[in-house]
Design a protein around this motif. Sequence first.
Motif, PDB file in Angstrom:
ATOM      1  N   VAL A 171       6.385   5.813   5.300  1.00  0.00           N
ATOM      2  CA  VAL A 171       7.796   5.432   5.327  1.00  0.00           C
ATOM      3  C   VAL A 171       8.157   4.688   4.042  1.00  0.00           C
ATOM      4  O   VAL A 171       9.167   4.980   3.389  1.00  0.00           O
ATOM      5  N   VAL A 172       7.298   3.723   3.664  1.00  0.00           N
ATOM      6  CA  VAL A 172       7.525   2.971   2.429  1.00  0.00           C
ATOM      7  C   VAL A 172       7.463   3.895   1.217  1.00  0.00           C
ATOM      8  O   VAL A 172       8.305   3.821   0.310  1.00  0.00           O
ATOM      9  N   LEU A 225      -3.183  -5.572  -9.349  1.00  0.00           N
ATOM     10  CA  LEU A 225      -2.940  -6.930  -8.857  1.00  0.00           C
ATOM     11  C   LEU A 225      -2.316  -6.942  -7.462  1.00  0.00           C
ATOM     12  O   LEU A 225      -2.807  -7.649  -6.570  1.00  0.00           O
ATOM     13  N   LEU A 226      -1.248  -6.172  -7.265  1.00  0.00           N
ATOM     14  CA  LEU A 226      -0.538  -6.224  -5.985  1.00  0.00           C
ATOM     15  C   LEU A 226      -1.217  -5.345  -4.932  1.00  0.00           C
ATOM     16  O   LEU A 226      -1.643  -5.839  -3.882  1.00  0.00           O
ATOM     17  N   SER A 227      -1.326  -4.052  -5.220  1.00  0.00           N
ATOM     18  CA  SER A 227      -1.933  -3.151  -4.246  1.00  0.00           C
ATOM     19  C   SER A 227      -3.445  -3.333  -4.149  1.00  0.00           C
ATOM     20  O   SER A 227      -4.039  -3.085  -3.097  1.00  0.00           O
ATOM     21  N   VAL A 249      -1.047   0.196  10.164  1.00  0.00           N
ATOM     22  CA  VAL A 249      -0.389   0.038   8.864  1.00  0.00           C
ATOM     23  C   VAL A 249      -0.306   1.374   8.133  1.00  0.00           C
ATOM     24  O   VAL A 249       0.611   1.617   7.351  1.00  0.00           O
ATOM     25  N   GLY A 250      -1.263   2.268   8.425  1.00  0.00           N
ATOM     26  CA  GLY A 250      -1.267   3.574   7.795  1.00  0.00           C
ATOM     27  C   GLY A 250      -0.064   4.433   8.149  1.00  0.00           C
ATOM     28  O   GLY A 250       0.253   5.387   7.436  1.00  0.00           O
ATOM     29  N   TYR A 251       0.607   4.081   9.242  1.00  0.00           N
ATOM     30  CA  TYR A 251       1.769   4.869   9.652  1.00  0.00           C
ATOM     31  C   TYR A 251       3.080   4.263   9.171  1.00  0.00           C
ATOM     32  O   TYR A 251       4.133   4.866   9.341  1.00  0.00           O
ATOM     33  N   TRP A 287       0.822  -1.214   0.000  1.00  0.00           N
ATOM     34  CA  TRP A 287       0.000   0.000   0.000  1.00  0.00           C
ATOM     35  C   TRP A 287       0.856   1.264   0.000  1.00  0.00           C
ATOM     36  O   TRP A 287       0.483   2.267  -0.598  1.00  0.00           O
ATOM     37  N   GLY A 288       2.005   1.227   0.663  1.00  0.00           N
ATOM     38  CA  GLY A 288       2.894   2.387   0.616  1.00  0.00           C
ATOM     39  C   GLY A 288       3.440   2.619  -0.778  1.00  0.00           C
ATOM     40  O   GLY A 288       3.514   3.758  -1.257  1.00  0.00           O
ATOM     41  N   GLY A 289       3.800   1.537  -1.463  1.00  0.00           N
ATOM     42  CA  GLY A 289       4.305   1.662  -2.828  1.00  0.00           C
ATOM     43  C   GLY A 289       3.260   2.135  -3.812  1.00  0.00           C
ATOM     44  O   GLY A 289       3.600   2.677  -4.879  1.00  0.00           O
TER      45      GLY A 289
END
Length: 328
Positions: free
Chosen positions: A262-263, A231-233, A256-258, A24-26
């Motif tokens: 960073v990602v 597909l991934l996210s 996970v939102g935090y 999700w960060g990516g």
Amino acid sequence: MISSDIQNRIPISAVLFAVLATLWGGSFVAIEIGLHYFPPMVFAGVRYAAAGVVILGYAVMTADRWRPRAREEYLSVAVVGAFVIAGYHGLLYLGEQHVSGAIAAVVVSLSPVLTAGFAGVVLDERLTLPKGLGFTLGVAGVAIVAGLTPTTALSANVVGVGLVLLGAACFALGAVLTRPLRTGLSIAALEGWAMVGGSALLFVAGAVRGESLSAIRLTPTALASFAYLTLLSGVVAFLLYFYLLDDIGPTRLNLVGYLEPVVATLASWAVLGELVSSSTLVGFGAIFAGFAVLNWRQVRGFADSVRSSVEEEVEESAWSGSVGPADD
């Protein structure tokens, strides 16, 4: 033997949590890249139309019931589709035309703080001093990230942050509006129908803005961005989300939102060579402080559980270290 030892020391839920944050960060960076080749509303619409079909297929195969029946189930699908899928992503994609994916991820991390604020207004939850302080810290953090001053109020950066902030508000409001709704529909079916319905709203919004599929420029980079997001996210990450929701619960999963900013920051640096400013880091710190104040009991409980796990790990390592050579 080594792999089983690692598995015993690192819970699978922790690994999946890190994978979910990474995917999700990516996605914020993938959106930033893809917007060079797709109109924003069409981009979001095509992504969620494809992901929604796959998630619905998963629901058909795994859930006892995948079609909504009761009025509240249809209402839940409509709320999630309109606010969480169409509203949030439409505004996020528009905002990322003006700000980087890393900055967008920082702004979106305000969502849990906004959720608490909307719950106080919509659900008449009591507004306490900690809640007020947490909300103030969060909003101040976004203002710092945007670089908001009287002279920069109409700058592209502030406009972009404002659009992403409105998107985060849509996400938070949708989460609050679904709380009173009782539904026996599986989370996979609910998300699948919401994705399909939300994608239709995104296509309508795109048509109103004059966007069309003919404006898409298909290149290897565009296809890679779309594949990652769909597909991934979109699919893999949501399946991980469904699993973790049952395994560790919504409170811990919200954290996970935090990790996502960073990602996103690391991905922006690695892929695009972008670096966030010190003010962005300060703003993110203020947003996280606001979340910690709002959820101090849960954060303290989470910290206590992590500390207990570490202490048990140390004790186990010391014991196994003293007898290991003899066993060998």
